[in-house]
Design a protein around this motif. Structure first.
Motif, PDB file in Angstrom:
ATOM      1  N   TYR A  14      46.379 -50.810  56.562  1.00  9.44           N
ATOM      2  CA  TYR A  14      47.729 -51.336  56.626  1.00  9.44           C
ATOM      3  C   TYR A  14      48.748 -50.454  55.904  1.00  9.44           C
ATOM      4  O   TYR A  14      49.927 -50.454  56.245  1.00  9.44           O
ATOM      5  CB  TYR A  14      47.776 -52.745  56.013  1.00  9.44           C
ATOM      6  N   LEU A  15      48.273 -49.729  54.888  1.00 11.46           N
ATOM      7  CA  LEU A  15      49.197 -48.910  54.110  1.00 11.46           C
ATOM      8  C   LEU A  15      48.453 -47.736  53.491  1.00 11.46           C
ATOM      9  O   LEU A  15      47.369 -47.910  52.937  1.00 11.46           O
ATOM     10  CB  LEU A  15      49.832 -49.757  52.992  1.00 11.46           C
ATOM     11  N   VAL A  16      49.037 -46.557  53.600  1.00 10.82           N
ATOM     12  CA  VAL A  16      48.489 -45.360  52.969  1.00 10.82           C
ATOM     13  C   VAL A  16      49.614 -44.684  52.196  1.00 10.82           C
ATOM     14  O   VAL A  16      50.647 -44.323  52.766  1.00 10.82           O
ATOM     15  CB  VAL A  16      47.900 -44.382  54.011  1.00 10.82           C
ATOM     16  N   ILE A  17      49.420 -44.537  50.898  1.00  9.01           N
ATOM     17  CA  ILE A  17      50.416 -43.890  50.054  1.00  9.01           C
ATOM     18  C   ILE A  17      49.777 -42.688  49.379  1.00  9.01           C
ATOM     19  O   ILE A  17      48.752 -42.836  48.698  1.00  9.01           O
ATOM     20  CB  ILE A  17      50.938 -44.863  48.970  1.00  9.01           C
ATOM     21  N   PRO A  18      50.336 -41.496  49.529  1.00  5.53           N
ATOM     22  CA  PRO A  18      49.824 -40.336  48.792  1.00  5.53           C
ATOM     23  C   PRO A  18      49.910 -40.612  47.288  1.00  5.53           C
ATOM     24  O   PRO A  18      50.993 -40.932  46.774  1.00  5.53           O
ATOM     25  CB  PRO A  18      50.763 -39.199  49.217  1.00  5.53           C
ATOM     26  N   PHE A  19      48.789 -40.516  46.616  1.00  2.00           N
ATOM     27  CA  PHE A  19      48.738 -40.869  45.196  1.00  2.00           C
ATOM     28  C   PHE A  19      49.646 -39.971  44.364  1.00  2.00           C
ATOM     29  O   PHE A  19      50.273 -40.420  43.399  1.00  2.00           O
ATOM     30  CB  PHE A  19      47.288 -40.770  44.699  1.00  2.00           C
ATOM     31  N   LYS A  20      49.745 -38.720  44.762  1.00  2.00           N
ATOM     32  CA  LYS A  20      50.604 -37.765  44.042  1.00  2.00           C
ATOM     33  C   LYS A  20      52.059 -38.212  44.090  1.00  2.00           C
ATOM     34  O   LYS A  20      52.766 -38.177  43.078  1.00  2.00           O
ATOM     35  CB  LYS A  20      50.455 -36.369  44.649  1.00  2.00           C
ATOM     36  N   ILE A  38      52.410 -37.243  33.752  1.00  2.00           N
ATOM     37  CA  ILE A  38      52.577 -36.651  35.088  1.00  2.00           C
ATOM     38  C   ILE A  38      51.480 -35.627  35.374  1.00  2.00           C
ATOM     39  O   ILE A  38      51.312 -35.198  36.530  1.00  2.00           O
ATOM     40  CB  ILE A  38      53.977 -36.000  35.231  1.00  2.00           C
ATOM     41  N   CYS A  39      50.695 -35.264  34.359  1.00  2.00           N
ATOM     42  CA  CYS A  39      49.541 -34.375  34.589  1.00  2.00           C
ATOM     43  C   CYS A  39      48.529 -35.003  35.531  1.00  2.00           C
ATOM     44  O   CYS A  39      47.618 -34.320  36.018  1.00  2.00           O
ATOM     45  CB  CYS A  39      48.874 -34.017  33.260  1.00  2.00           C
ATOM     46  N   VAL A  40      48.682 -36.302  35.794  1.00  2.00           N
ATOM     47  CA  VAL A  40      47.787 -36.973  36.735  1.00  2.00           C
ATOM     48  C   VAL A  40      47.839 -36.319  38.116  1.00  2.00           C
ATOM     49  O   VAL A  40      46.850 -36.330  38.859  1.00  2.00           O
ATOM     50  CB  VAL A  40      48.140 -38.479  36.830  1.00  2.00           C
ATOM     51  N   VAL A  41      48.970 -35.726  38.487  1.00  2.51           N
ATOM     52  CA  VAL A  41      49.083 -35.099  39.810  1.00  2.51           C
ATOM     53  C   VAL A  41      48.217 -33.844  39.899  1.00  2.51           C
ATOM     54  O   VAL A  41      47.875 -33.400  41.010  1.00  2.51           O
ATOM     55  CB  VAL A  41      50.549 -34.754  40.154  1.00  2.51           C
ATOM     56  N   LEU A  42      47.868 -33.251  38.764  1.00  5.62           N
ATOM     57  CA  LEU A  42      46.950 -32.104  38.760  1.00  5.62           C
ATOM     58  C   LEU A  42      45.506 -32.568  38.897  1.00  5.62           C
ATOM     59  O   LEU A  42      44.672 -31.854  39.454  1.00  5.62           O
ATOM     60  CB  LEU A  42      47.123 -31.288  37.474  1.00  5.62           C
ATOM     61  N   ASP A  43      45.219 -33.751  38.386  1.00  6.29           N
ATOM     62  CA  ASP A  43      43.855 -34.295  38.465  1.00  6.29           C
ATOM     63  C   ASP A  43      43.564 -34.931  39.819  1.00  6.29           C
ATOM     64  O   ASP A  43      42.414 -34.948  40.275  1.00  6.29           O
ATOM     65  CB  ASP A  43      43.639 -35.330  37.361  1.00  6.29           C
ATOM     66  N   PHE A  44      44.601 -35.471  40.471  1.00  6.37           N
ATOM     67  CA  PHE A  44      44.426 -36.111  41.778  1.00  6.37           C
ATOM     68  C   PHE A  44      45.486 -35.590  42.754  1.00  6.37           C
ATOM     69  O   PHE A  44      46.389 -36.328  43.150  1.00  6.37           O
ATOM     70  CB  PHE A  44      44.544 -37.636  41.647  1.00  6.37           C
TER      71      PHE A  44
END
Length: 254
Positions: free
Chosen positions: A14-20, A231-237
């Motif tokens: 139903y919904l897909v959101i890019p985690f980044k 925001i370093c989470v975008v480097l991990d995922f």
């Protein structure tokens, strides 16, 4: 025997959101709101945001000052309200990710230490988010004593979370690209916190000119370092997606 027939098993997404993108939006909310609050309050409400109990010369208002006047307080509170939900999701994603990494470790002693660190790290993260909510909705103008105590809780939980997250990363994901950035941002926060305490005491006890401005400067550095750390989470995922749907792959049981 097969529990579900693959041919009859239909899945729906139903919904897909890019985690980044979700993570970037989560950090952008308080960052952009803080910038708007600062600019508008500095231009239109200088007398309100520079007022201190010492009444000494001051050029840089605190975060509490610019987010405590109206109408900026409403923008800030709305942004934090929208920020908190995704932060809890990110905390859970990190917890699940590290749990899976822990399962691949062979060293039992490292595994036990890492498991304890992971649990501490998760709850410190949750405590930080709760303290952020508290310090936002209980302003220093409304209840200074409670606001001050929640702010201290936020600082302690934030710094200990950073330290625990860095320690955990060095143990189980030492080659992660984000680790070096997290270490640098933690050191920046630690040094700025020391400055924050020193200048607060100079302002509160000695009423030095510009002491509160330096306190506020340290506060802004800490806020930016905190947002940078998260925001370093975008480097991990970098490529993961958040999916809402139903239907699971066929499973088997004996």
């Amino acid at each position: 025997m097969e529990l579900n027939n693959i041919g009859n098993n239909k899945s729906s997404i139903y919904l897909v959101i890019p985690f980044k993108k979700l993570c970037l939006a989560t950090v952008a909310l308080p960052l952009v709101s803080l910038l708007i609050c600062f600019v508008t309050a500095y231009i239109f409400q200088q007398d309100d945001i520079h007022e201190t109990h010492c009444r000494v010369y001051n050029v840089l208002p605190s975060i509490s000052a610019i987010t405590g006047v109206s109408p900026q307080r409403y923008l800030w509170r709305i942004s934090i309200a929208l920020h908190i939900g995704p932060r809890l999701v990110i905390a859970s994603v990190y917890y699940s990710y590290y749990r899976k990494v822990l399962q691949t470790l062979d060293d039992v002693s490292v595994k036990l230490v890492s498991c304890r660190l992971l649990n501490v790290c998760y709850w410190l993260n949750i405590t930080e988010v709760a303290a952020l909510s508290g310090v936002t909705y209980i302003s220093n103008a409304e209840n200074y004593a409670v606001h001050e105590k929640i702010f201290i809780m936020f600082m302690i939980s934030s710094l200990t979370y950073m330290l625990t997250a860095v320690r955990l990363g060095r143990l189980i994901t030492p080659n992660a690209q984000s680790l070096q950035y997290k270490q640098g941002l933690f050191i920046t926060s630690l040094i700025s916190t020391a400055g924050l305490i020193i200048f607060f005491l100079k302002h509160r006890l000695l009423c030095h000119d510009l002491a509160f401005s330096w306190f506020s400067f340290c506060e802004y550095v800490i806020a930016c370092a905190n947002m940078g750390f998260h925001i370093c989470v975008v480097l991990d995922f970098p490529h993961e997606q958040l999916v809402v749907g139903n239907g699971l792959p066929a499973t088997k049981r004996d």
